[in-house]
Design a protein around this motif. Structure first.
Motif, PDB file in Angstrom:
ATOM      1  N   PHE A 268      10.373  37.821  -5.979  1.00  0.00           N
ATOM      2  CA  PHE A 268       9.301  37.894  -4.985  1.00  0.00           C
ATOM      3  C   PHE A 268       7.932  37.699  -5.644  1.00  0.00           C
ATOM      4  O   PHE A 268       7.766  37.961  -6.837  1.00  0.00           O
ATOM      5  N   GLN A 269       6.966  37.306  -4.843  1.00  0.00           N
ATOM      6  CA  GLN A 269       5.599  37.235  -5.343  1.00  0.00           C
ATOM      7  C   GLN A 269       5.138  38.613  -5.821  1.00  0.00           C
ATOM      8  O   GLN A 269       4.407  38.737  -6.804  1.00  0.00           O
ATOM      9  N   SER A 270       5.571  39.642  -5.087  1.00  0.00           N
ATOM     10  CA  SER A 270       5.182  41.014  -5.452  1.00  0.00           C
ATOM     11  C   SER A 270       5.804  41.441  -6.775  1.00  0.00           C
ATOM     12  O   SER A 270       5.345  42.403  -7.403  1.00  0.00           O
ATOM     13  N   ASP A 271       6.850  40.748  -7.231  1.00  0.00           N
ATOM     14  CA  ASP A 271       7.415  40.984  -8.562  1.00  0.00           C
ATOM     15  C   ASP A 271       6.593  40.236  -9.610  1.00  0.00           C
ATOM     16  O   ASP A 271       6.137  40.815 -10.590  1.00  0.00           O
ATOM     17  N   SER A 272       6.407  38.940  -9.384  1.00  0.00           N
ATOM     18  CA  SER A 272       5.743  38.084 -10.366  1.00  0.00           C
ATOM     19  C   SER A 272       4.338  38.558 -10.695  1.00  0.00           C
ATOM     20  O   SER A 272       3.874  38.428 -11.836  1.00  0.00           O
ATOM     21  N   VAL A 273       3.633  39.120  -9.705  1.00  0.00           N
ATOM     22  CA  VAL A 273       2.250  39.531  -9.925  1.00  0.00           C
ATOM     23  C   VAL A 273       2.153  40.660 -10.948  1.00  0.00           C
ATOM     24  O   VAL A 273       1.121  40.842 -11.599  1.00  0.00           O
ATOM     25  N   LEU A 274       3.227  41.410 -11.142  1.00  0.00           N
ATOM     26  CA  LEU A 274       3.195  42.513 -12.103  1.00  0.00           C
ATOM     27  C   LEU A 274       3.027  42.001 -13.526  1.00  0.00           C
ATOM     28  O   LEU A 274       2.474  42.703 -14.391  1.00  0.00           O
ATOM     29  N   PHE A 275       3.496  40.785 -13.789  1.00  0.00           N
ATOM     30  CA  PHE A 275       3.324  40.207 -15.120  1.00  0.00           C
ATOM     31  C   PHE A 275       2.080  39.332 -15.208  1.00  0.00           C
ATOM     32  O   PHE A 275       1.430  39.264 -16.246  1.00  0.00           O
ATOM     33  N   SER A 276       1.721  38.704 -14.114  1.00  0.00           N
ATOM     34  CA  SER A 276       0.559  37.806 -14.144  1.00  0.00           C
ATOM     35  C   SER A 276      -0.771  38.560 -14.121  1.00  0.00           C
ATOM     36  O   SER A 276      -1.792  38.045 -14.566  1.00  0.00           O
ATOM     37  N   ASP A 277      -0.763  39.795 -13.640  1.00  0.00           N
ATOM     38  CA  ASP A 277      -1.994  40.580 -13.563  1.00  0.00           C
ATOM     39  C   ASP A 277      -2.172  41.409 -14.833  1.00  0.00           C
ATOM     40  O   ASP A 277      -1.254  42.121 -15.257  1.00  0.00           O
ATOM     41  N   GLY A 278      -3.343  41.319 -15.429  1.00  0.00           N
ATOM     42  CA  GLY A 278      -3.608  42.017 -16.681  1.00  0.00           C
ATOM     43  C   GLY A 278      -3.512  43.524 -16.595  1.00  0.00           C
ATOM     44  O   GLY A 278      -3.290  44.201 -17.598  1.00  0.00           O
ATOM     45  N   ARG A 279      -3.661  44.074 -15.399  1.00  0.00           N
ATOM     46  CA  ARG A 279      -3.618  45.524 -15.248  1.00  0.00           C
ATOM     47  C   ARG A 279      -2.214  46.088 -15.424  1.00  0.00           C
ATOM     48  O   ARG A 279      -2.044  47.287 -15.707  1.00  0.00           O
ATOM     49  N   THR A 280      -1.201  45.274 -15.243  1.00  0.00           N
ATOM     50  CA  THR A 280       0.184  45.756 -15.328  1.00  0.00           C
ATOM     51  C   THR A 280       1.023  45.015 -16.366  1.00  0.00           C
ATOM     52  O   THR A 280       2.146  45.428 -16.648  1.00  0.00           O
ATOM     53  N   ARG A 281       0.483  43.935 -16.924  1.00  0.00           N
ATOM     54  CA  ARG A 281       1.274  43.111 -17.856  1.00  0.00           C
ATOM     55  C   ARG A 281       1.770  43.915 -19.058  1.00  0.00           C
ATOM     56  O   ARG A 281       2.937  43.809 -19.451  1.00  0.00           O
ATOM     57  N   GLU A 282       0.902  44.737 -19.636  1.00  0.00           N
ATOM     58  CA  GLU A 282       1.288  45.479 -20.836  1.00  0.00           C
ATOM     59  C   GLU A 282       2.455  46.431 -20.555  1.00  0.00           C
ATOM     60  O   GLU A 282       3.368  46.558 -21.377  1.00  0.00           O
ATOM     61  N   MET A 283       2.436  47.070 -19.404  1.00  0.00           N
ATOM     62  CA  MET A 283       3.528  47.988 -19.084  1.00  0.00           C
ATOM     63  C   MET A 283       4.824  47.228 -18.831  1.00  0.00           C
ATOM     64  O   MET A 283       5.915  47.682 -19.210  1.00  0.00           O
TER      65      MET A 283
END
Length: 328
Positions: A268-283
């Motif tokens: 889902f887009q709501s999955d992919s955004v977790l890696f593309s967004d810098g606020r959540t990528r590290e986690m």
């Protein structure tokens, strides 16, 4: 085995630490709530989950999704289990939910051994907990003592449910309104390591031309993975077709979901955004590298999820049937 023991001990510590915070906001809940009134309650639920999941390997994912849809709307009160026109269960967002039969089977058995004692809300929370463990995830100690709600409205579903096309900001706003943090959002999204979705849930990542051919329009999705999705979910696909959330280890509760995000294979887009967004990528990167870390965080976040908006005392009831409120 050693890694599992470390994880288990950590979960025990964090769960009991969390207890003191939740006990103040939900004084009617406790560990082993049914210890005296129905000592076999958790065993009966666990047995129902294991028996059903052994016959149908898709049930753990369905039970986990079911408890999420319950807790996010009216709180964890079993309101999603109620049948009838204009109930939560009747809303289009919930028509694809499954796992109801497991909860009802456990309830029937509990009504034989401990009538009018164990709530459907507790059965659902325990079922989801046990489903995760059955699929290879950690065992989490949870509080019980929830009462069943008497209100279930379809109109409350959409404003309280994450859509698969949500941005990170939209998800953060919704989770925050439930007392869940950004870390909880990333961790609980890991539930997509099991379960499946209908083609319509990720169709917005493709565009259909006049000839009925799908074209990828979301550049964040791996092209080879996208081609596979198009092949299995063509424009004229039957509404009943489902795709595994995790294309690698769909039946195992593990951290493969986060590895998939790094490979641009979030369904889902709501999955992919977790890696593309810098606020959540590290986690996401952290959880992709450590199964132990994921299990530790899962125990904490799941514990918080199933304590959202719980009803205790006179705020609810113990239903005789999970599908209807008590009458008389």
């Amino acid at each position: 085995m050693e890694q599992r023991l470390i994880t288990f001990n950590f979960l025990l510590l964090t769960t009991f630490t969390s207890f003191f915070w939740f006990s103040s906001s939900s004084p009617g809940l406790s560990f082993n709530f049914y210890g005296a009134s129905c000592p076999t309650a958790e065993f009966i639920v666990r047995n129902a989950v294991r028996s059903a999941s052994t016959s149908d390997s898709t049930l753990p994912g369905k039970l986990l999704r079911l408890v999420f849809h319950d807790c996010m709307v009216e709180g964890c009160d079993g309101s999603v289990l109620l049948e009838g026109n204009e109930t939560e269960r009747s809303d289009p967002a919930n028509t694809s939910l499954g796992g109801f039969s497991v909860v009802e089977s456990a309830k029937e058995m509990l009504e034989i051994f401990c009538p009018d004692t164990v709530s459907c809300a507790d059965i659902l929370a325990l079922s989801a907990r046990d489903a995760v463990e059955f699929a290879g995830g950690p065992h989490v100690q949870i509080l019980t003592g929830r009462k069943d709600g008497r209100v279930s409205l379809a109109s409350n579903v959409r404003p309280n449910m994450v859509d698969t096309s949500f941005t990170l900001d939209e998800m953060m706003k919704l989770f925050s309104s439930k007392g869940l943090s950004l870390d909880d959002l990333v961790t609980l999204s890991g539930a997509h390591t099991i379960g499946s979705a209908h083609c319509s849930a990720f169709r917005d990542r493709f565009q259909e031309d006049s000839k009925g051919k799908l074209t990828l329009i979301d550049s964040s999705l791996d092209k080879i993975y996208a081609d596979d999705l198009k092949q299995r979910c063509p424009a004229d696909a039957s509404p009943s077709i489902t795709i595994n959330n995790d294309p690698e280890t769909s039946l195992s509760f593990d951290n493969q979901y986060y590895k998939n995000l790094l490979s641009h294979k979030g369904l889902f887009q709501s999955d992919s955004v977790l890696f593309s967004d810098g606020r959540t990528r590290e986690m996401v990167e952290e959880l992709s590298n450590s199964l132990e870390s994921f299990f530790e965080k899962w125990g904490q976040s799941f514990f918080k999820l199933i304590n959202i908006g719980v009803k205790t005392g006179n705020e609810g009831e113990v239903r005789r049937l999970c599908t209807s409120i008590n009458i008389g």
